[in-house]
Design a protein around this motif. Structure first.
Motif, PDB file in Angstrom:
ATOM      1  N   THR A 165       0.878  -1.521  -0.135  1.00 36.26           N
ATOM      2  CA  THR A 165       0.187  -0.087   0.119  1.00 36.26           C
ATOM      3  C   THR A 165       1.166   1.514  -0.186  1.00 36.26           C
ATOM      4  O   THR A 165       1.428   1.577   0.907  1.00 36.26           O
ATOM      5  CB  THR A 165      -0.238   0.011   1.177  1.00 36.26           C
ATOM      6  OG1 THR A 165      -1.655  -0.940   1.656  1.00 36.26           O
ATOM      7  CG2 THR A 165      -1.652   1.301   1.701  1.00 36.26           C
ATOM      8  N   LYS A 166       0.236   2.286  -0.719  1.00 31.69           N
ATOM      9  CA  LYS A 166       1.711   3.256  -0.828  1.00 31.69           C
ATOM     10  C   LYS A 166       0.438   4.433  -0.901  1.00 31.69           C
ATOM     11  O   LYS A 166      -0.956   4.034  -0.194  1.00 31.69           O
ATOM     12  CB  LYS A 166       2.005   3.537  -2.383  1.00 31.69           C
ATOM     13  CG  LYS A 166       2.982   2.683  -2.920  1.00 31.69           C
ATOM     14  CD  LYS A 166       4.380   2.762  -2.478  1.00 31.69           C
ATOM     15  CE  LYS A 166       5.091   2.595  -2.443  1.00 31.69           C
ATOM     16  NZ  LYS A 166       6.802   2.593  -2.199  1.00 31.69           N
ATOM     17  N   GLY A 167       0.947   6.107  -0.597  1.00 29.57           N
ATOM     18  CA  GLY A 167      -0.116   7.039   0.055  1.00 29.57           C
ATOM     19  C   GLY A 167       1.012   7.893   0.517  1.00 29.57           C
ATOM     20  O   GLY A 167       1.936   6.745   2.017  1.00 29.57           O
TER      21      GLY A 167
END
Length: 209
Positions: free
Chosen positions: A122-124
């Protein structure tokens, strides 16, 4: 020239450069120890022993300047031949050692994810990485590196396996696979992820060099 003669010639040449080597030798190491280790590392690979003594000497100097070891047990650095020129290849554990020099990192490691593993990224604003190994793992799909900081913060870098294959192919000379890839393929893949990660970290003096 017989292998024994080449090894003797290399040892004599490196010993003649002991004053220069001493200038970059870490305080906790001896010049004799480092010279002997370089000769052993070169002798272990006939192709390295065929390289010019000057290029082996330069690789030894670089190893000393970075505070790494050519010991095959520690696996921090390796002598790799390119034609008749010896080059220094920093190993997987060598990059880890250099990254920790900043004093901010508690641990740094890399792992390979395979097609049957549970692997989620998961990025962000809230990046996360989950990796659970399968019993039958299949072929590699990604390699990732994680840095754990002493303040509890963590940072990671994920590299698709296709990028690893590209790096491996680019390292070929004359259609032949780089010796480092042939001998330490998994560690070379992990090193690729760690190198990408450390570019984003605070650098110690040796890592910056």
């Amino acid at each position: 020239m017989a292998k024994a003669n080449k090894a003797k010639e290399l040892a004599e040449f490196l010993e003649s450069k002991s004053v220069e080597v001493a200038k970059v030798t870490p305080e906790n190491r001896s010049v004799d120890e480092l010279v002997k280790m370089a000769v052993v590392a070169a002798t272990d690979s006939p192709k390295v022993l065929d390289c010019s003594t000057v290029s082996i000497y330069r690789s030894l100097m670089q190893t000393c300047q970075m505070g790494l070891s050519l010991s095959p047990i520690l696996n921090e650095a390796h002598l790799i031949p390119y034609g008749n020129t010896c080059t220094l290849q920093v190993g997987y554990r060598g990059w880890i050692k250099l990254a920790k020099e900043s004093g901010e990192i508690q641990d740094i490691y890399a792992e390979i994810a395979c097609e049957n593993d549970e692997f989620r990224v998961t990025k962000g604003l809230k990046p996360d990485l989950v990796h659970e190994l399968a019993t039958i793992r299949g072929i590699p799909t990604h390699v990732y590196a994680v840095a754990l900081f002493k303040n509890g913060y963590a940072r990671f870098e994920v590299v698709p396996w296709s990028d690893i294959e590209k790096a491996k192919n680019l390292s070929k000379r004359g259609g032949k696979t780089n010796l480092a890839w042939a001998m330490w393929a998994e560690e070379m893949a992990k090193k690729g992820a760690i190198k990408r990660l450390v570019k984003t970290l605070t650098l110690g003096s040796n890592l910056a060099r």
